[in-house]
Design an enzyme around this catalytic site. Structure first.
Site, mmCIF file in Angstrom:
data_model
loop_
_atom_site.group_PDB
_atom_site.id
_atom_site.type_symbol
_atom_site.label_atom_id
_atom_site.label_comp_id
_atom_site.label_asym_id
_atom_site.label_seq_id
_atom_site.Cartn_x
_atom_site.Cartn_y
_atom_site.Cartn_z
ATOM 1 N N TRP A 143 -16.123 -2.507 -9.223
ATOM 2 C CA TRP A 143 -15.033 -2.797 -8.285
ATOM 3 C C TRP A 143 -14.234 -3.977 -8.782
ATOM 4 O O TRP A 143 -14.707 -4.753 -9.602
ATOM 5 C CB TRP A 143 -15.521 -2.968 -6.834
ATOM 6 N N ASN A 144 -13.007 -4.050 -8.286
ATOM 7 C CA ASN A 144 -12.079 -5.093 -8.708
ATOM 8 C C ASN A 144 -11.504 -5.802 -7.496
ATOM 9 O O ASN A 144 -11.381 -5.214 -6.420
ATOM 10 C CB ASN A 144 -10.896 -4.482 -9.477
ATOM 11 N N HIS A 184 5.531 -6.848 -2.043
ATOM 12 C CA HIS A 184 6.687 -6.046 -2.462
ATOM 13 C C HIS A 184 6.562 -5.613 -3.923
ATOM 14 O O HIS A 184 7.527 -5.586 -4.662
ATOM 15 C CB HIS A 184 7.985 -6.815 -2.186
ATOM 16 N N HIS A 242 6.690 0.343 -2.181
ATOM 17 C CA HIS A 242 6.286 -0.474 -1.029
ATOM 18 C C HIS A 242 7.243 -0.291 0.134
ATOM 19 O O HIS A 242 8.358 0.217 -0.034
ATOM 20 C CB HIS A 242 6.195 -1.954 -1.417
ATOM 21 N N HIS A 278 10.827 -9.057 6.740
ATOM 22 C CA HIS A 278 11.141 -9.441 5.360
ATOM 23 C C HIS A 278 12.493 -10.143 5.270
ATOM 24 O O HIS A 278 12.724 -10.898 4.330
ATOM 25 C CB HIS A 278 11.133 -8.179 4.488
HETATM 26 MN MN MN Z 1 10.763 -5.181 -0.657
#
Ligand code: MN
Length: 256
Positions: A61-62, A69, A73, A79
């Site tokens: 696993w990482n 963003h 996405h 935002h």
């Molecule tokens: Mn964005």
């Protein structure tokens, strides 16, 4: 037979298919590059926790490092300055993440002019031909730009005047903000044109759409596999509490 049974039957017989609209997410996935003095987000990197070794003999696993963003996405209203008191990504009603796709194909215009901008007249011509945009739609701007999405220089297409990628004019963004769509999806690195920083207002798609409680969806691909209407979009950002966006898997279900 319920509606879900019908959909599952269509998927099993091939009468409906799932199309992945998501760009592969790797350290090479292009990310937005803002000029100084602005700060930039980070590309994806993986940090090993264990790899079937002494740190975890039976598992790999990482940890993941990336921006909200980075890659394909979703932009949430918070935002942008115009939406900063609005909906964070975890507060988006889940039903709004699923909606009808309306695909506008301007790939020929963009091939001729990478700075091509959608104007109200383009939307009005679509409505005159195809009828009103359905409530809750994801309006997807097909430009062919996804063919560059594994090549950062071509994808960002910058020269000494900045990036040159397609988008929406200020008037076009206002038109969309007044429409019944849920969100606006693009093949480029962000929902605004490359030259949008110099428009009035700056970054009009972010300004108008996020200020109107609509969402953005970026770095999509395979839009050429969608019909102009009749597909279903499923966008799946992570519910990052207070997040301004999130990397997302975006899928479409299309009729055969
Ligand atoms: Mn964005």
């Amino acid at each position: 037979m319920t509606a879900i049974d019908s959909l599952l039957a269509a998927l099993s017989t091939g009468e409906a298919r799932v199309i992945d609209l998501t760009a592969p997410l790797s350290p090479q996935t292009p990310i937005l590059q803002l000029p100084p003095p602005f700060a930039n987000t980070i590309p994806l990197s993986l940090e090993k926790v264990s790899d079937f070794d002494d740190d975890g003999p039976f598992w790999g696993w990482n940890n993941i490092h990336l921006g909200e963003h980075t890659g394909t996405h979703l932009d949430a209203p918070t935002h942008w300055a115009t939406g900063r008191h609005g909906t964070a990504v975890d507060q988006i009603p889940p039903a709004r993440l699923i909606g009808p796709a309306v695909v506008l194909d301007f790939s020929a215009e963009v091939a001729a002019n990478p700075d091509f901008l959608l104007e109200p007249e383009h939307f009005e011509a679509h409505v005159a031909a195809a009828g009103p945009l359905p409530a809750g739609a994801w309006l997807l701007f097909r430009t062919g730009w996804s063919r560059f999405n594994q090549d950062a220089a071509a994808f960002l297409n910058a020269d000494d005047r900045g990036p040159h990628t397609p988008g929406v004019s200020p008037a076009g963004a206002k038109w969309l903000a007044g429409s019944p769509i849920t969100g606006f999806g693009v093949e480029t690195v962000g929902i605004d044109a490359g030259q949008a920083g110099g428009m009035e207002p700056s970054f009009p798609a972010h300004n108008s759409l996020l200020g109107a409680d609509k969402y953005g969806l970026t770095q999509l691909q395979n839009l050429d596999q969608l019909p102009p209407a009749g597909a279903l979009v499923v966008a799946s950002p992570l519910p990052i509490v207070g997040g301004t966006g999130s990397p997302a898997r975006a899928l479409a279900i299309v009729p055969a």
